[in-house]
Design a protein around this motif. Structure first.
Motif, PDB file in Angstrom:
ATOM      1  N   ASP A  66       0.822  -1.212   0.000  1.00  0.00           N
ATOM      2  CA  ASP A  66       0.000   0.000   0.000  1.00  0.00           C
ATOM      3  C   ASP A  66       0.859   1.267   0.000  1.00  0.00           C
ATOM      4  N   GLN A  67       2.027   1.222   0.622  1.00  0.00           N
ATOM      5  CA  GLN A  67       2.928   2.384   0.581  1.00  0.00           C
ATOM      6  C   GLN A  67       3.416   2.607  -0.850  1.00  0.00           C
ATOM      7  N   SER A  68       3.839   1.518  -1.532  1.00  0.00           N
ATOM      8  CA  SER A  68       4.315   1.655  -2.916  1.00  0.00           C
ATOM      9  C   SER A  68       3.193   2.199  -3.787  1.00  0.00           C
ATOM     10  N   GLU A  69       1.990   1.627  -3.604  1.00  0.00           N
ATOM     11  CA  GLU A  69       0.847   2.031  -4.423  1.00  0.00           C
ATOM     12  C   GLU A  69       0.450   3.487  -4.138  1.00  0.00           C
ATOM     13  N   GLY A  70       0.383   3.841  -2.874  1.00  0.00           N
ATOM     14  CA  GLY A  70      -0.049   5.200  -2.511  1.00  0.00           C
ATOM     15  C   GLY A  70       0.885   6.253  -3.069  1.00  0.00           C
ATOM     16  N   MET A  71       2.170   6.006  -2.972  1.00  0.00           N
ATOM     17  CA  MET A  71       3.134   7.008  -3.439  1.00  0.00           C
ATOM     18  C   MET A  71       3.231   7.014  -4.964  1.00  0.00           C
ATOM     19  N   ALA A  72       3.153   5.815  -5.572  1.00  0.00           N
ATOM     20  CA  ALA A  72       3.175   5.753  -7.046  1.00  0.00           C
ATOM     21  C   ALA A  72       1.953   6.474  -7.608  1.00  0.00           C
ATOM     22  N   ALA A  73       0.786   6.269  -6.981  1.00  0.00           N
ATOM     23  CA  ALA A  73      -0.444   6.909  -7.465  1.00  0.00           C
ATOM     24  C   ALA A  73      -0.315   8.427  -7.398  1.00  0.00           C
ATOM     25  N   PHE A  74       0.300   8.924  -6.331  1.00  0.00           N
ATOM     26  CA  PHE A  74       0.479  10.383  -6.239  1.00  0.00           C
ATOM     27  C   PHE A  74       1.355  10.874  -7.380  1.00  0.00           C
ATOM     28  N   VAL A  75       2.485  10.175  -7.583  1.00  0.00           N
ATOM     29  CA  VAL A  75       3.439  10.604  -8.620  1.00  0.00           C
ATOM     30  C   VAL A  75       2.786  10.534  -9.998  1.00  0.00           C
ATOM     31  N   GLU A  76       1.972   9.497 -10.199  1.00  0.00           N
ATOM     32  CA  GLU A  76       1.335   9.309 -11.525  1.00  0.00           C
ATOM     33  C   GLU A  76       0.012  10.060 -11.643  1.00  0.00           C
ATOM     34  N   LYS A  77      -0.327  10.854 -10.642  1.00  0.00           N
ATOM     35  CA  LYS A  77      -1.544  11.683 -10.640  1.00  0.00           C
ATOM     36  C   LYS A  77      -2.799  10.849 -10.913  1.00  0.00           C
ATOM     37  N   ARG A  78      -2.946   9.750 -10.139  1.00  0.00           N
ATOM     38  CA  ARG A  78      -4.148   8.911 -10.241  1.00  0.00           C
ATOM     39  C   ARG A  78      -4.587   8.525  -8.828  1.00  0.00           C
ATOM     40  N   GLU A  79      -5.804   7.955  -8.728  1.00  0.00           N
ATOM     41  CA  GLU A  79      -6.315   7.487  -7.436  1.00  0.00           C
ATOM     42  C   GLU A  79      -5.565   6.228  -7.007  1.00  0.00           C
ATOM     43  N   ALA A  80      -5.221   6.134  -5.750  1.00  0.00           N
ATOM     44  CA  ALA A  80      -4.563   4.916  -5.254  1.00  0.00           C
ATOM     45  C   ALA A  80      -5.582   3.790  -5.107  1.00  0.00           C
TER      46      ALA A  80
END
Ligand code: HXC
Length: 258
Positions: A239-253
Motif C-alpha cells: 500500500d505504501q508503494s501504491e499510494g506514493m506511485a499513485a500520487f506521482v502518476e496523478k491517479r487514485e490509489a
C-alpha cells in the motif's frame, strides 16, 4: 446471533451499530452492552468491514448505564461480575476505526462509550455529561480518565463534580468532539467521514489508531519512537508503494491492505 437491543447494518464496507432501547433513552443494560461488544468484535473480524459507526437516535446516544438494573446491585455483585469490564475491553480491542455519531444525550456510561470510540461527530443537539455523582457514585467505564485527557482537569472536575451537561458547541470548543453538524445531517456527515476512511489502506489506518492511542500511554520521547517504528514499517507494505506511485502518476490509489 440476532440482537435485541442493537440494530446492525452493514453496507459499503461500513458497519453501523445502532443502540436500540428508545423508551429507556438507550440506557446501557448488561444485555445491550454485551450485544454491542459482540457486534464490534464481529465487525472487526469481518473482512468486508473497514469502518464502524456507533450511534443512537435523535433523542439519545445513551443516557448512561441502566439505573434500574444497577439499583439492586451490591458491591459484591459488581465486583465479582466485573461490571462492564469485559464489554469495555472487547470494544477497546477493536483494531478498525470506530466513529461515534452522537445526537441528544450522551451521559454517564453513554459519554464514556462515545469516548471509547476513535472520534466523536456530534449533532448540534448533543448533550454530554458525567452525572453519576447525582446517584451517589462516579464514572466507572473510563470517564474520569478519558474526559480529563480530552478536555483538561478543570472542565472534567466541573463535569464530574457538579454533574452538569455540556452542549455540542462547548464539547467541540473543549476538544471532546471532532466536529458539530446540524442534527438532520448527522448520519450523512458521519457516513461521509466513514466512507473516506474505507478508501484508505487498512494497515495504515490500524497503525495510525495504535500510534494515536499510545499518545495517552507513553511519554513524548517513547511515543515518538513508537510512531517512527510504525512509520518505517509501513514502507514494507504494498500500500505504501501504491499510494506514493499513485500520487506521482496523478491517479487514485488502489489500496489492497497488503
Ligand atoms: C435507566 C433511564 C435512564 C438510565 C433515562 N431512563 N435514563 N433508565 N437508566 N440511565 C428512562 C427513564 O427512567 C424514563 O423511563 C425514560 O428513560 C425517559 O426518561 P425521562 O427521565 O422521562 O426523560 P427526560 O425528562 O427527557 O430526561 C432525560 C434525562 C434523564 C435528563 C437523560 O432521563 C436522566 O437524567 N437520566 C439519567 C442520566 C444518568 O444519571 N446517567 C448516568 C447513569 S450512571 P420511564 O419508564 O419512566 O418512561 C452510569 C454509570 C456508568 O452511567 C458506569 C459504567 C461502569
Amino acid at each position: 446471533m440476532a440482537f435485541e437491543t442493537i440494530v446492525v447494518e452493514i453496507s459499503d464496507h461500513i458497519a453501523v451499530l445502532r443502540l436500540n432501547r428508545p423508551k429507556q433513552l438507550n440506557a446501557l443494560s448488561q444485555q445491550l452492552l454485551g450485544e454491542l461488544a459482540q457486534a464490534v468484535g464481529e465487525a472487526d473480524a469481518n473482512d468486508k468491514v473497514r469502518c464502524i459507526v456507533i450511534t443512537g437516535n435523535e433523542k439519545a446516544f445513551a443516557a448512561g448505564a441502566d439505573i434500574s438494573e444497577m439499583a439492586e446491585q451490591s458491591f459484591a455483585d459488581v465486583y465479582t461480575k466485573n461490571f462492564f469490564v469485559d464489554e469495555a475491553a472487547a470494544i477497546n480491542r477493536c483494531r478498525k476505526p470506530i466513529i461515534a455519531a452522537v445526537a441528544g444525550y450522551a451521559l454517564g456510561g453513554g459519554c464514556e462509550l462515545a469516548m471509547m470510540c476513535d472520534f466523536i461527530i456530534a449533532a448540534d443537539t448533543a448533550k454530554f455529561g458525567q452525572p453519576e455523582i447525582n446517584l451517589g457514585v462516579m464514572a466507572g467505564m473510563g470517564g474520569s480518565q478519558r474526559l480529563t485527557r480530552l478536555v483538561g482537569k478543570s472542565k472534567s472536575m466541573d463535569m464530574h463534580l457538579t454533574g452538569r451537561f455540556m452542549d455540542a458547541e462547548e464539547a467541540e470548543r473543549s476538544g471532546l468532539v471532532s466536529r458539530v453538524v446540524p442534527a438532520k445531517k448527522l448520519m450523512d456527515e458521519t457516513m461521509a467521514a466513514a466512507d473516506k476512511i474505507t478508501e484508505k489502506s487498512m494497515i495504515a489506518a490500524s497503525a495510525i489508531k495504535e500510534a494515536v492511542d499510545q499518545a495517552e500511554e507513553m511519554s513524548l520521547s517513547q511515543g515518538l519512537i513508537f510512531e517512527r517504528r510504525l512509520f518505517h514499517s509501513l514502507f514494507a507494505t504494498e500500500d505504501q508503494s501504491e499510494g506514493m506511485a499513485a500520487f506521482v502518476e496523478k491517479r487514485e490509489a488502489q489500496f489492497r491492505d497488503k
